[in-house]
Design a protein around this motif. Structure first.
Motif, mmCIF file in Angstrom:
data_model
loop_
_atom_site.group_PDB
_atom_site.id
_atom_site.type_symbol
_atom_site.label_atom_id
_atom_site.label_comp_id
_atom_site.label_asym_id
_atom_site.label_seq_id
_atom_site.Cartn_x
_atom_site.Cartn_y
_atom_site.Cartn_z
ATOM 1 N N LEU A 175 38.809 6.306 -14.226
ATOM 2 C CA LEU A 175 39.803 5.271 -14.537
ATOM 3 C C LEU A 175 39.946 4.301 -13.369
ATOM 4 O O LEU A 175 40.088 3.083 -13.575
ATOM 5 N N ILE A 176 39.907 4.811 -12.157
ATOM 6 C CA ILE A 176 40.011 3.950 -10.985
ATOM 7 C C ILE A 176 38.803 3.036 -10.879
ATOM 8 O O ILE A 176 38.932 1.827 -10.613
ATOM 9 N N SER A 177 37.610 3.568 -11.106
ATOM 10 C CA SER A 177 36.406 2.726 -11.102
ATOM 11 C C SER A 177 36.484 1.654 -12.181
ATOM 12 O O SER A 177 36.117 0.497 -11.953
ATOM 13 N N ASP A 178 36.965 2.020 -13.363
ATOM 14 C CA ASP A 178 37.109 1.045 -14.441
ATOM 15 C C ASP A 178 38.100 -0.044 -14.042
ATOM 16 O O ASP A 178 37.906 -1.222 -14.380
ATOM 17 N N PHE A 179 39.154 0.327 -13.334
ATOM 18 C CA PHE A 179 40.156 -0.652 -12.922
ATOM 19 C C PHE A 179 39.547 -1.681 -11.973
ATOM 20 O O PHE A 179 39.771 -2.890 -12.121
ATOM 21 N N PHE A 180 38.784 -1.228 -11.005
ATOM 22 C CA PHE A 180 38.132 -2.143 -10.072
ATOM 23 C C PHE A 180 36.943 -2.868 -10.704
ATOM 24 O O PHE A 180 36.570 -3.939 -10.250
ATOM 25 N N GLY A 181 36.355 -2.270 -11.714
ATOM 26 C CA GLY A 181 35.121 -2.811 -12.274
ATOM 27 C C GLY A 181 33.896 -2.401 -11.486
ATOM 28 O O GLY A 181 32.779 -2.849 -11.768
ATOM 29 N N GLN A 183 32.684 0.883 -8.228
ATOM 30 C CA GLN A 183 33.118 2.044 -7.461
ATOM 31 C C GLN A 183 33.760 1.596 -6.156
ATOM 32 O O GLN A 183 33.104 0.961 -5.328
ATOM 33 N N PRO A 184 35.043 1.892 -5.927
ATOM 34 C CA PRO A 184 35.657 1.515 -4.648
ATOM 35 C C PRO A 184 35.279 2.496 -3.544
ATOM 36 O O PRO A 184 34.806 3.601 -3.805
ATOM 37 N N ALA A 185 35.507 2.076 -2.308
ATOM 38 C CA ALA A 185 35.406 3.006 -1.191
ATOM 39 C C ALA A 185 36.543 4.010 -1.284
ATOM 40 O O ALA A 185 37.610 3.716 -1.833
ATOM 41 N N GLY A 249 38.962 -1.464 -2.592
ATOM 42 C CA GLY A 249 37.868 -2.256 -3.143
ATOM 43 C C GLY A 249 38.310 -3.637 -3.534
ATOM 44 O O GLY A 249 39.475 -4.028 -3.360
ATOM 45 N N ARG A 250 37.342 -4.382 -4.069
ATOM 46 C CA ARG A 250 37.592 -5.696 -4.653
ATOM 47 C C ARG A 250 37.293 -5.627 -6.131
ATOM 48 O O ARG A 250 36.533 -4.771 -6.598
ATOM 49 N N PHE A 251 37.896 -6.519 -6.883
ATOM 50 C CA PHE A 251 37.615 -6.570 -8.308
ATOM 51 C C PHE A 251 36.222 -7.127 -8.533
ATOM 52 O O PHE A 251 35.848 -8.144 -7.938
#
Length: 252
Positions: A175-181, A183-185, A249-251
């Protein structure tokens, strides 16, 4: 959503006194890898009583604390009113009230699991400057590192109001990856609190999913916590152990 925004109104005093800070070690990667510093302008979303806002201010950032709950806003203001670069605003993750591209950092500490992800993403993209950063932070309590923590988790499941539904561990990495679009650090650090019996009760009842005194399970949970403390205390204290996790992360 409006009900969620009022969940902590009668728990502010316990929240201020018994919720943990965030370990200072997590600022190191924010500074060295993502440029966080005294020039950062931060929207701290779901700022609550201002625990994380204060730590941002200690590092010299300008902070807009966005919080929809009035008693929590007041607690945040009392905590950090001495900082001239601090402002508390009545707003939400989905409607911050901030101007377009007005901040270069957005943070949410112990709060993202209360937000509606799609509306939040649209709002945050609006207020964030190009090349700005987003950080989602949680103190994640260990559920089974010690016999006491296993007993504490069992008591929440047995006597909590809606613990299984609203606990932040329901937010998974996908869900977090989907939010950022993308993979965040991800960075982690260890954190801990140590409580006497009164502190344990205060920490437990600072959570919105524990019953209040007029609700049926309150006395059973309170007695269960006292029994657990008596069984597992060492030198008059029990330990809450946390892994603090930060997604940055960034979007896409």
């Amino acid at each position: 959503m409006s009900d969620n925004r009022q969940r902590f109104s009668n728990r502010v005093a316990d929240y201020v006194q018994f919720r943990p800070n965030y370990p200072r070690e997590i600022f190191e990667p924010l500074q060295t890898q993502h440029g966080f510093g005294s020039s950062s302008i931060v929207a701290d979303i779901g700022a609550g009583t201002g625990i994380w806002s204060e730590q941002l201010l200690e590092h010299g950032a300008t902070v807009y604390a966005i919080e929809p709950n009035a008693p929590m806003r007041e607690a945040s203001l009392q905590r950090s009113a001495r900082y001239p670069n601090f402002q508390v605003l009545d707003g939400s993750a989905e409607a911050t009230g901030l101007a377009d591209q007005s901040v270069n950092w957005i943070t949410a500490a112990q709060a993202f699991h209360w937000f509606e992800p799609n509306a939040t993403r649209r709002e945050w993209q609006r207020i964030l400057r190009p090349e700005g950063w987003v950080a989602l932070i949680w103190n994640q309590r260990s559920l089974d590192a010690t016999p006491f923590l296993r007993q504490y988790e069992a008591l929440l499941h047995q006597f909590g109001n809606d613990y299984s539904t609203v606990k932040h561990t329901n937010i998974d990495p996908q869900l977090i990856s989907d939010f950022f679009g993308q993979q965040p650090a991800c960075y982690t650090a260890q954190n801990a609190q140590y409580f006497d019996q009164a502190g344990l009760l205060g920490r437990a009842f600072s959570s919105s999913y524990t019953p209040t005194p007029e609700q049926p399970n309150y006395q059973a949970l309170r007695q269960g916590l006292i029994d657990a403390w008596q069984a597992y205390q060492v030198a008059g204290k029990v330990a809450f152990l946390y892994t603090t996790t930060v997604y940055v992360g960034r979007f896409a």
